[in-house]
Design a protein around this motif. Structure first.
Motif, PDB file in Angstrom:
ATOM      1  N   MET A   9       0.817  -1.222   0.000  1.00  0.00           N
ATOM      2  CA  MET A   9       0.000   0.000   0.000  1.00  0.00           C
ATOM      3  C   MET A   9       0.848   1.268   0.000  1.00  0.00           C
ATOM      4  N   ASP A  10       2.156   1.093   0.091  1.00  0.00           N
ATOM      5  CA  ASP A  10       3.046   2.251   0.141  1.00  0.00           C
ATOM      6  C   ASP A  10       3.157   2.928  -1.221  1.00  0.00           C
ATOM      7  N   VAL A  11       3.483   4.192  -1.187  1.00  0.00           N
ATOM      8  CA  VAL A  11       3.741   4.944  -2.413  1.00  0.00           C
ATOM      9  C   VAL A  11       5.250   5.052  -2.579  1.00  0.00           C
ATOM     10  N   PRO A  12       5.823   4.529  -3.664  1.00  0.00           N
ATOM     11  CA  PRO A  12       7.276   4.616  -3.857  1.00  0.00           C
ATOM     12  C   PRO A  12       7.740   6.070  -3.841  1.00  0.00           C
ATOM     13  N   ALA A  13       8.894   6.293  -3.230  1.00  0.00           N
ATOM     14  CA  ALA A  13       9.413   7.657  -3.125  1.00  0.00           C
ATOM     15  C   ALA A  13       9.588   8.298  -4.495  1.00  0.00           C
ATOM     16  N   SER A  14       9.936   7.491  -5.493  1.00  0.00           N
ATOM     17  CA  SER A  14      10.133   8.015  -6.842  1.00  0.00           C
ATOM     18  C   SER A  14       8.828   8.464  -7.488  1.00  0.00           C
ATOM     19  N   SER A  15       7.702   7.990  -6.944  1.00  0.00           N
ATOM     20  CA  SER A  15       6.396   8.342  -7.512  1.00  0.00           C
ATOM     21  C   SER A  15       5.776   9.567  -6.858  1.00  0.00           C
ATOM     22  N   LEU A  16       6.364  10.027  -5.748  1.00  0.00           N
ATOM     23  CA  LEU A  16       5.818  11.186  -5.067  1.00  0.00           C
ATOM     24  C   LEU A  16       6.127  12.462  -5.840  1.00  0.00           C
ATOM     25  N   PRO A  17       5.156  13.364  -5.941  1.00  0.00           N
ATOM     26  CA  PRO A  17       5.363  14.592  -6.725  1.00  0.00           C
ATOM     27  C   PRO A  17       6.139  15.669  -5.977  1.00  0.00           C
ATOM     28  N   TRP A  18       6.766  15.308  -4.861  1.00  0.00           N
ATOM     29  CA  TRP A  18       7.515  16.279  -4.084  1.00  0.00           C
ATOM     30  C   TRP A  18       8.722  15.606  -3.464  1.00  0.00           C
ATOM     31  N   THR A  19       9.638  16.401  -3.010  1.00  0.00           N
ATOM     32  CA  THR A  19      10.817  15.915  -2.305  1.00  0.00           C
ATOM     33  C   THR A  19      10.710  16.358  -0.855  1.00  0.00           C
ATOM     34  N   ALA A  20      10.586  15.409   0.046  1.00  0.00           N
ATOM     35  CA  ALA A  20      10.397  15.730   1.457  1.00  0.00           C
ATOM     36  C   ALA A  20      11.672  16.285   2.075  1.00  0.00           C
ATOM     37  N   THR A  21      11.516  16.903   3.232  1.00  0.00           N
ATOM     38  CA  THR A  21      12.662  17.469   3.934  1.00  0.00           C
ATOM     39  C   THR A  21      13.648  16.392   4.340  1.00  0.00           C
ATOM     40  N   HIS A  22      13.118  15.231   4.739  1.00  0.00           N
ATOM     41  CA  HIS A  22      13.970  14.121   5.169  1.00  0.00           C
ATOM     42  C   HIS A  22      13.575  12.859   4.406  1.00  0.00           C
ATOM     43  N   PRO A  23      14.540  12.044   4.022  1.00  0.00           N
ATOM     44  CA  PRO A  23      14.198  10.751   3.426  1.00  0.00           C
ATOM     45  C   PRO A  23      13.742   9.782   4.508  1.00  0.00           C
ATOM     46  N   ALA A 178      -6.826   4.346   7.113  1.00  0.00           N
ATOM     47  CA  ALA A 178      -5.841   4.380   6.027  1.00  0.00           C
ATOM     48  C   ALA A 178      -5.447   5.819   5.715  1.00  0.00           C
ATOM     49  N   LEU A 179      -6.431   6.705   5.667  1.00  0.00           N
ATOM     50  CA  LEU A 179      -6.147   8.113   5.403  1.00  0.00           C
ATOM     51  C   LEU A 179      -5.233   8.687   6.485  1.00  0.00           C
ATOM     52  N   ALA A 180      -5.545   8.393   7.741  1.00  0.00           N
ATOM     53  CA  ALA A 180      -4.700   8.874   8.843  1.00  0.00           C
ATOM     54  C   ALA A 180      -3.292   8.303   8.734  1.00  0.00           C
ATOM     55  N   SER A 181      -3.176   7.058   8.303  1.00  0.00           N
ATOM     56  CA  SER A 181      -1.864   6.416   8.171  1.00  0.00           C
ATOM     57  C   SER A 181      -1.025   7.076   7.088  1.00  0.00           C
ATOM     58  N   TYR A 182      -1.648   7.415   5.969  1.00  0.00           N
ATOM     59  CA  TYR A 182      -0.921   8.110   4.900  1.00  0.00           C
ATOM     60  C   TYR A 182      -0.443   9.482   5.370  1.00  0.00           C
ATOM     61  N   VAL A 183      -1.299  10.172   6.127  1.00  0.00           N
ATOM     62  CA  VAL A 183      -0.922  11.494   6.630  1.00  0.00           C
ATOM     63  C   VAL A 183       0.276  11.389   7.565  1.00  0.00           C
ATOM     64  N   VAL A 184       0.266  10.398   8.454  1.00  0.00           N
ATOM     65  CA  VAL A 184       1.365  10.233   9.400  1.00  0.00           C
ATOM     66  C   VAL A 184       2.645   9.822   8.679  1.00  0.00           C
ATOM     67  N   LYS A 185       2.558   8.818   7.845  1.00  0.00           N
ATOM     68  CA  LYS A 185       3.758   8.258   7.201  1.00  0.00           C
ATOM     69  C   LYS A 185       4.447   9.262   6.286  1.00  0.00           C
ATOM     70  N   TYR A 186       3.661   9.939   5.464  1.00  0.00           N
ATOM     71  CA  TYR A 186       4.258  10.840   4.489  1.00  0.00           C
ATOM     72  C   TYR A 186       4.248  12.294   4.940  1.00  0.00           C
ATOM     73  N   GLY A 187       3.646  12.550   6.096  1.00  0.00           N
ATOM     74  CA  GLY A 187       3.653  13.903   6.625  1.00  0.00           C
ATOM     75  C   GLY A 187       4.804  14.173   7.572  1.00  0.00           C
ATOM     76  N   GLU A 188       5.197  13.140   8.356  1.00  0.00           N
ATOM     77  CA  GLU A 188       6.219  13.383   9.363  1.00  0.00           C
ATOM     78  C   GLU A 188       7.597  13.652   8.765  1.00  0.00           C
TER      79      GLU A 188
END
Length: 230
Positions: A9-23, A178-188
């Motif tokens: 269910m994860d989104v590959p980092a290469s598929s994200l439309p942004w570059t996060a502050t931390h990997p 699931a929505l909360a999980s996506y927010v936590v995982k890719y938001g932090e």
């Protein structure tokens, strides 16, 4: 580190439309694992709400004691989530979770015992090999302060979805977690604190929600019309 369920269910980092502050570190939880953790927090809140309302249905306020008894177990779940929020970098949270689990199991046991006694159950002392004396247990009758008003928050989820069948209830619950999980995982990964391993911040994540949760139930025990803000 092997991702849970292969991270399907994860989104590959290469598929994200942004570059996060931390990997993301290699030990970051997968979405599927986060869903399990978030669901456990929600189900405890729902169970607390059911116990609180059941006390009014059966006219037995000791059921509300079970709500209180579940609070340390809910805090234990928050501790586990906090441990993973900081990418397992604060090991002291592991024994803290174990301690809260032990306390919660004890308080829930005491609350269940009080419910059983209030319903007429007697401790079978004579059936315990090393105890032969019998004791009469009695509890003072407590009056119900009034029917609980409409609750707000996750503990009211059971009532909010009462008209759903089992399948739609599960789908809605899964979607929300699931929505909360996506927010936590890719938001932090946009913040610095999960990578700084500060114990004081981690403890704030654990005890501020726990204290607010306890205050909410205390306030409702004093004023049945209190609906709360959280």
């Amino acid at each position: 580190h092997t991702p849970y369920l292969a991270g399907f269910m994860d989104v590959p980092a290469s598929s994200l439309p942004w570059t996060a502050t931390h990997p993301e570190p290699e030990n970051a939880l997968t979405i599927a694992c986060w869903i399990i953790h978030v669901t456990s927090l929600v189900e405890f809140l729902v169970a607390m709400g059911f116990c609180w309302r059941w006390a009014d249905v059966v006219d037995n306020p000791r059921w509300k004691g079970l709500t209180w008894g579940l609070i340390p177990l809910h805090s234990s779940g928050i501790t586990a989530c906090t441990y993973h929020l900081f990418y397992n970098s604060i090991p002291i949270l592991v024994p803290l979770q174990a301690f809260l689990t032990c306390v919660g199991n004890t308080t829930a046991m005491i609350a269940a015992y009080r419910i059983a006694i209030s319903n007429g159950w007697d401790v079978p002392w004579g059936e315990i090999p090393f105890l032969s004396t019998s004791e009469d247990s009695s509890e003072e009758d407590a009056t119900v302060r009034g029917d609980s008003q409409s609750l707000v928050g996750f503990e009211d989820l059971g009532d909010a979805l009462a008209e759903d069948n089992d399948y739609t209830f599960i789908v809605k619950l899964f979607a929300g977690c699931a929505l909360a999980s996506y927010v936590v995982k890719y938001g932090e990964v946009w913040f610095d604190f999960p990578f700084e391993s500060q114990l004081s911040v981690a403890l704030a994540f654990i005890f501020i929600p726990s204290l607010l949760n306890a205050f909410k139930w205390w306030k409702r025990s004093q004023d049945p019309t209190f609906e709360g803000w959280f």
